[in-house]
Structure formats: structure tokens, C-alpha cells
Write an enzyme that holds these catalytic residues in place. Sequence first.
Site, PDB file in Angstrom:
ATOM      1  N   LYS A 112      53.944  45.007 -32.710  1.00 30.04           N
ATOM      2  CA  LYS A 112      55.277  44.802 -32.268  1.00 30.04           C
ATOM      3  C   LYS A 112      55.371  43.618 -31.680  1.00 30.04           C
ATOM      4  O   LYS A 112      54.563  43.209 -30.948  1.00 30.04           O
ATOM      5  CB  LYS A 112      55.843  46.192 -31.359  1.00 30.04           C
ATOM      6  CG  LYS A 112      57.072  45.983 -30.920  1.00 30.04           C
ATOM      7  CD  LYS A 112      57.297  47.459 -30.211  1.00 30.04           C
ATOM      8  CE  LYS A 112      58.817  47.216 -29.697  1.00 30.04           C
ATOM      9  NZ  LYS A 112      59.253  48.526 -29.045  1.00 30.04           N
ATOM     10  N   SER A 153      63.255  51.189 -30.495  1.00 31.10           N
ATOM     11  CA  SER A 153      63.148  49.785 -30.668  1.00 31.10           C
ATOM     12  C   SER A 153      62.273  49.204 -31.685  1.00 31.10           C
ATOM     13  O   SER A 153      62.053  48.112 -32.102  1.00 31.10           O
ATOM     14  CB  SER A 153      62.880  48.806 -29.490  1.00 31.10           C
ATOM     15  OG  SER A 153      61.874  49.384 -28.800  1.00 31.10           O
ATOM     16  N   SER A 164      61.168  54.731 -28.293  1.00 30.45           N
ATOM     17  CA  SER A 164      61.147  53.560 -29.050  1.00 30.45           C
ATOM     18  C   SER A 164      60.130  53.626 -30.160  1.00 30.45           C
ATOM     19  O   SER A 164      59.950  52.913 -31.011  1.00 30.45           O
ATOM     20  CB  SER A 164      60.999  52.412 -28.226  1.00 30.45           C
ATOM     21  OG  SER A 164      62.273  51.844 -27.638  1.00 30.45           O
TER      22      SER A 164
END
Lengths: 489, 96, 484
Positions: free
Chosen positions: A79, A154, A178
Site C-alpha cells: 500500500k 482504503s 481499511s
Amino acid sequence: MDLHEHSALEIREGIARGKFTAQEVCERVFARIRDWDPKFRIFLASDEEGAHSAATEVDRKLAAGEPVGLLAGIPLALKDNLCTSGFPTTCASRILEGWRPPYNATVVERVKAAGAVLVGKVNMDEFAMGSSCENSAFFPTRNPWNPECVVGGSSGGSAAAVAADLVPLALGSDTGGSIRQPAAFCGVTGLKPTYGRVSRFGLVAFASSLDQIGPLARSVEDAALLLSVIAGHDQQDATSTDLPVPDYLLRLREGVKGLKIGLPREFISAGIQPEIKAALETAQKVFADAGADLIEVALPHSEYCLAAYYLAATAEASSNLARYDGVQYGLRVSGDNLLEMYGATRAAGFGSEVKRRIMLGTYALSAGYYEAYYKKALQVRTLIQRDFEQAMTKCDLILTPTSPTTAFRLGEKMEDPLTMYLSDVFTISANLAGLPGISIPCGYSLEGLPIGLQLIGRAYDEETMLRTAYAYQSRTDWHKQRPAMEETK
Amino acid sequence: MPEITEETVKKISRLANLRLDADETARFTEHLEKVLEYMRKLNQLDTTGIPQTAHALPKQNVWREDQVLPGLDRSEALAGAPDVRDDCFRVPRIIE
Amino acid sequence: MDQDYEIVIGLEVHVELATDSKIFCPCPTAFGAPPNTQVCPVCLGLPGTLPVLNRQVLVLAIRAALALEATPAEHTKFDRKNYFYPDLPKAYQISQFDQPLALRGIIEITTPAGPKRIRITRVHMEEDAGKLLHPGADGRLGTAGSSLVDYNRTGVPLIEIVSEPDLRSADEAYAYLIALKEILQYAGVSDCNMEEGSLRCDANISVRLRGDQVLGTKAELKNMNSFKHIRSAIEYEARRQIRVLQEGGQVVQESRLWDEEKGVSYPMRSKEEAHDYRYFPEPDLPVITISAEMCEAISQSLPELPQARRQRFRQKYTLNEYNAGVLTSSRELADFFESMVDCQAPAQAACNWLTVELLGKLNAEGRRITQSPVGPEHLAELVRMIESGKISGKIGKQVFAEMYQSGRTPEDIVAKQGLSQISDPGVLEKVVDEVLAAHPGPIAEYRNGKTQTMGFLVGRVMQASQGKANPKLVNQILKERLDR
């Protein structure tokens, strides 16, 4: 079986046994990225050169008979809020465009040392604020199960990269769901460890008291493998625990006989999509068949989680994101004087949702409102923690849907922040209480979109949670289903 | 009367150093009021005497020893800077 | 100063702690390095970095608290103080808000009216900010077209010591700072070097009519970087406020900066709302529990503090208040003195030689006692030689100059240069007789009652002996001969 369909463990095994090389695996990854990334827009930056040299090194070591790590040759996506030395780290924000950190996050150091092949940085909601990946400053990522739908967020890029079979493993971060919510939306396994289990050093902070890094994978087994590598005490994170880290693969197969799984009656709310309700009921039977006892438990303050969470998280975020002021790194929009430079830089550098949360958090901490909002939220957080302590005296784990809905359409919830926030209603309580949670696929909607179930475990007891999730996956094959991407290519 | 007015939004935006245009100011005024209205459901709970939880899990007395380790080279420290002069980060003039 | 008004002062003093590394990262704290060379991702506040507390900061802060007779908290924590400024890389300072390290201390100061106890409100830990430079016509903020930031100082550990508004004059504020500095230096908490910024002070100043119970509106005076400046700045600010009141105006609550060159204070232009610091608990740092055992161990390691030592010096060595004060003004000086006494130097003589001769010389050269070329053993030896009559006081000064110059021992200098005092009566009688034989006139004058000529004759004898004659014996022998 094609190379990209192998699990992480199978890839490690295959490379070790000489069935294929790390370089072949790596090449396959980049071939697929070239094929599919233009369609789903998962990667913010890929690192073919770095990946290639890491793979070559694994092959060299194996040929020379040198020891290799637990993740030797396994492709892994990061990420983009995990700092990578000398490699762009943007948090999907304009304000960090072009920034290259001078250091690696602890988790990055650990996966590298274990021989993982880092293929690049994937998309996310800007600064991890969002539940759809639409808040990326660069582009939204599309769901491999249906490109008209969001991937969740996210850590949407991490979930999509795994779902699209681009990589077997990815790292995400989870502040209010997330990792788990995009895992559910994309039909993969996503785990948020206990707060403090994994070092946060090098994770660009959203809400420091809630953030945790965790694995996304196609199976519980692969997630357990990655957790074994990243978990453990770090001197550089004062909130990381020094409890010993078990080998999470070791006791996966021990089953769930006698374990008590709690069903919080507050979570069976009207807002849940009927297919999800049905999938959860079916899942309960699977656990019962495996030998677990299902009991009802109470989490009486559940309806206050969302409010407490958004106040606490945005307050911390307003402080964490104050450093992006154009002085030291990242974007600067010039101004006649310092304050104008600050204002212009932050106006141009942050997206709408980030600004909204900075505003909310600043307000919650400001003179005259601190008591009513921030302090109140921390007191309610105490009540929520007590709920879990109470419930966990009766059960070992708690079972809930991961999200009240399956993946929604792109653009569907962008104009209504509150509806978007409700997407995290089942996941945020684990962050508030610091507890570990996992989302695994447990069915599909009529539309063919994945449904996830969530297990929440006791603090520092990821082992029991993984064992339970594994028992489920060994009795079901939801996690083995792949999106029919070819058809929509 | 709503708690959040455009004046409040402007004041908060100055505190946060976020320059908002008229459209954003209007939109955030509406959004913040709506979100805070939802947040105020916390007031249904009596939290008198309830301690605050600022950290996810209890932990105390974590420290390191007083030992010097090398940091960044100056070139690394300044590498990302938008404006450098005399080995320092340069910022526009400060009006006190 | 207008006698109708009373000045009320409270001080906030920031002191840099004497650690090797910074408060939350392992960068060095040394002063004077080239810009941005003592930094790392943590103190630069780069995204993703986290603070970890340096244990020695806690230890030194507790030492300071105990030395100031404050009570360390059982539970303490860090908070974030949020504000934007280019010298603050995270746009928040890690400090302590509602659970500071220690509360309620005392510093006793000396005033013309006698000793006075000044209450300390709190002691807390925090990180320092970086340094801003304003290259411009005169290096000042207002005129510079841009500013430069050096982050070397960012993250240097500080304690802030806040006093109650108990001080009533610039002199008292000055005395408070001197006493505070002495205590912290004694306790080994800080070098308190103002030139290097390790001690900085803000003053909250208000004035009110004598007899008023309510405090006047205060102004906060910032940016005072030497003890001398602090005194003149406070005096100026108090006079300014009194003038405002006398002219029928009102004092405005504000922060003001002291401009040493112009000798004026002027208001800072920042808006009031910029000071909504939005403190909240620092989520990256676990709370701290200070055990009774930890306090006890730190307390045991505290040296005798200046106040107590001064008292002891007066009693044990029968020194006057002034001398005891001078000798205990620094721990090193007091240690030097006691080493001399340990080497059998009589206390009063040791005090004189140390404070008059050695300090005189060191001060003239701007050196500190720790840089003295003469050690306490040697200075004690010199004092002993004088006291025992081996050399005269006059020769002693000559020997001291030589010791200071060369670092040689007094014994060595006296032996090599034949400076030993002549105390052999036989030798002295011979010299006296020679002098008397050569000066019949003065002898006659003496015997006619002009006894002052005695001094002349002593001088001649001393001259004849190149200053080495024991003056006491010379007097005695001369008197015997003349009165015969």
C-alpha cells in the site's frame, strides 16, 4: 495451473524445489500487470527493476545453497502509505507527489529480509481516508469482479491486486476497516492484527491510536505466513508489543472444536443487505458443523462506535497531517509570505475528503468543543472496550458481517460522507478496542459480488482467529473463486 | 440554530491552514453540521466519571537508552526540500 | 519606578537537559554543528516516523524536580501541542499538558529584605524546536525576505519550569534565575549555558496598585537570552505598563518580544486564535508511571544542593555569608575549595587564595574553575607553606604566579628558586646586625622615640634577605636589639 494462480506458499515451495524460478514468477507478475492494470488501475508505481533484482538474488541464493527467508521469491504489493527508501511514497495524495523517503518502514525491511519480491506500490484512498479508493488523488481503482464497482478502501489497491491474481500477497493498513472492508468487496482474505502486534514505524499515520498494518492474501494460510514475518516488537515503535510471536502456520489445522463464537445481537440491524444476512446465517452453520458453539453476546454501545471513531480518528488525523505544509518535502505552492504558502499548498495538495476530516478533527479539538466531542469520544471508546471485555468473557471470538453491503457503484456515495462512513460500521469497533479482526469470503450476491464475514479475536490472539478462519476455508471454497476478468477484458 | 456557520468553518480553516474557496466553505459548512449532528448522538450516553481511552491497549514505561546513532547526511535531509539555501530549508517571509 | 505600583512576575524557564542524544531519537545534541547535520527521519518529523522516549530525559527531569523540591507525578504522559511554524517539523510539539512530570516546588532566593521562597507551579518535559535564521538587512524577522530553517536543535530535550507569580521586581527575577541555574547545575541536569541557548526564559509581567488583591492584565515577554537582558527587559516592560495605566489606558494581554539593541519590547502580531493549541494525548507514546523506587534512587544520587552547602560552609568553616556564597556559586568551585581543605589547607586562607588570587586570574582571562591550570592540591600546598612560615605571603604571590604560568608545584618552584623563608634565628641575627651596623642614624632616631624608623629597618633587612626573611622573626630580633 498457471503461475499466477499459485498461492504464496506454493510459489515458495515451487521455487525451492526448482519447479520454476523466482525470476519466472516475477516476469509473470509484470506480464499480468501490463495486461490488467490499465483496466483496473491498481498500481501507483511498479518497480520492475527492483523486483527483478530481488528475484535474481533469491534464485542465486538457492543455486548457491544459501538459506533463504520465509517469503523467498514471493511477489508482494505494498500500500502506498508504507515508506520505501528511495522509492515514491505518495499516500495517493498530490501533497506527497514526488517524495522519496530516505528510509524503509519496519514491515518493508522485514518482508525484504524474508526474501519477498516487492513489485510496487498500490492505490488507496488519500491518506487512507475513505472506503472506496475513490479518494485517491490520482484515479479510482476498479473492482476485478465488476469494473463498474469500487474495490473498497482504503487498502483498495492491495485487495484488488490480490483479487486480480497480480500478486499472491499484499500489505495494507487498517484504521477503521481499511483492510477488512476492501478484502470483503474483492473476495480476498484481509487481516487487521491486534494494535501493537505489527510495528507502525514507516506507516504514514492517519490515526495513530487506531492504525495497524496487516496482510491481504487469497487464503488464511497465506495471510498467516505474511503475518508471521511482519509481526513482532520494534524498538522504533513505542506502542509495539514485546510479546513473543507464534508461528501462525503451526496451529492452523487444530480446528475449532469447543470454541465459542459470539454473535452480537446489535449487529443484526436493518441496514444489512439481505444476501449478506443470508450468507452470514449459512456461515454460522459451517462453524457449528466444525464444532464451534455459537452464542449470542451483547455489545450494547455498538451504535455509538461510528461517532466515537470519526471524532477520535479525525482529531488525530488533523494533527498527523499538519506536517504537510510545503516546508521540508512534497508539494509547495508559492505564496507571498509563509501563511499564504501554507494555505495555498494545503489547499492544492489535499483532496476534498482529507480536507473535510482535517476540518472535523480540528473542530473536535478546538477550544470550547474539546470536552463535547473529543473527550466524549474517548470516554465512549472506554465503554466500547468494556463491551468487548465483557463479551469475551463469554466467547472466544465474535462473528459479524464485514460490511453491511457488497461493493457499490463508483460515484454512488461520493456526495454523502455519512453514508460512506456507514460502510465501516462493523469494522471500526475492533480498531477502537485494539482487537484483531479478519475478513474472509463467505458467499456472493446475486450480482456476483463477493461477501465477507468478519471474525474479531482477543487481544494478541491472532492464532485462534486464524485457526477459526482456516477451519471455515477448509470447509468452503468461496475463497477459491476467481473473478471472470477475461470476459470483461 | 446550527452549530456550524460559515464563520466557524472559516475560523477552523485558518487554524488548520487550509485555504477554502467560497464553494468549499459552503459545502463544508453543510457537511460538518450534518456529520456533527450525527456525532452528537454520543450525548445520549452519560459518561460521568468514565476515563478516556487515548491508547488502544494499556502499555507503559517504554523507552530507549541515551545512545547516539548516526542520522541522515545533510544531502539526504535536504533531498526532498522545495527550496534550499545555505544548507537550510528556505521558507517565504514570516509575518509575525 | 513608580512607588504606587507593585510589579508581579512569573517566569517560565526552558532548560536544555544534559543528554547525549535527543529526546525522541538517537541524534546527537551537541551545540554548534553545521546546519541540518544532526537530524534523522524522526526529528525531521518525516511521514511515518515515531518518537521513542530517551530514558535519561526522564531521569534528569525527575532529578530537576526533586532538586526543586517538587513532587514527581505517579502517572505522567505526553501531549501534542498543535501549531504551525517552520521550526516545528511535525507542526506539533510533543510536550506535557494536564499531567506534567512534577508539581509544586520551591526555590529560595536572597533579597535585601532576607530570604524569600518562590513557589514553582510545575515542571514538564518537552522537545525543542529548530532554529530560524532571517537573512536580511538586519537579521530580523520583519525585514527578511525569507527565512532559513536548521533542524539540528529540533528534538533536543527540555524541561519547562513554571513559577507562581511570586516575584516582585526585576532583581528578584534575576535572583530567582541565578538560584535556579545553580540548583540545576549542581544537580547535573543541565549546563545552563545561556550563550548556547540551554537556558531560555519567558516572563509574565503585570503591574497593580499597591494593596490591590487582583492581578493586573499580564503581558508575556519572550525572547530574552541573557540574564542581563532579562533584568532590563522586565524593568522596561513594568515601566511601560505603569505608564499606560497612569495615562488612563489599559494593558493589553499579549505576547511581546524584547529587542535588546533598541532596549524596547514590542508586541508580536500573531492573532489570538493562532494560540488554540488543541492539546491532546500523544498516541505514539505510552504513559509513564514513576515508581517510588525510581524517585528514591534518583533522590539518593542527588548531590548536596547550593542552599544546604552554603549553610554548611558557614558553620563548618566559619566563613562569612559573602564568601560562602561565592564558593558555592558553582558545584565545581565548592568542590575545589573542599579539596583544598581536604589537603589540610586552613579554610579561611584557602578561601582567600581561591577567591582572590585564583578566581581573579581566571575571571580576567574569562576561564572557568574547571579550566584552572592550578589544581586544588597545589593551591592547598601553597597555602600550607605560607601558613607554616616556610615562605612569606609576598613570596607566596610570586610562587602562585609561577604556578599559574607553568603548572609546576609550589614545592618545586620554592626549592629551585631558593625562595624558602629564612626562619633560622642565627642567620637572621647576622643579617639584622649587618643592617644595624650600616645604619647608625636610624638607630639613634629610634632610641630618641621616633619608633617609626623600625619599619625602615625591617624593610632593609627584608631587602638584604631578598624577601625571604621571616618578617615576624625580623621584627622580634630588631626590637630586641634596639630596645637593648
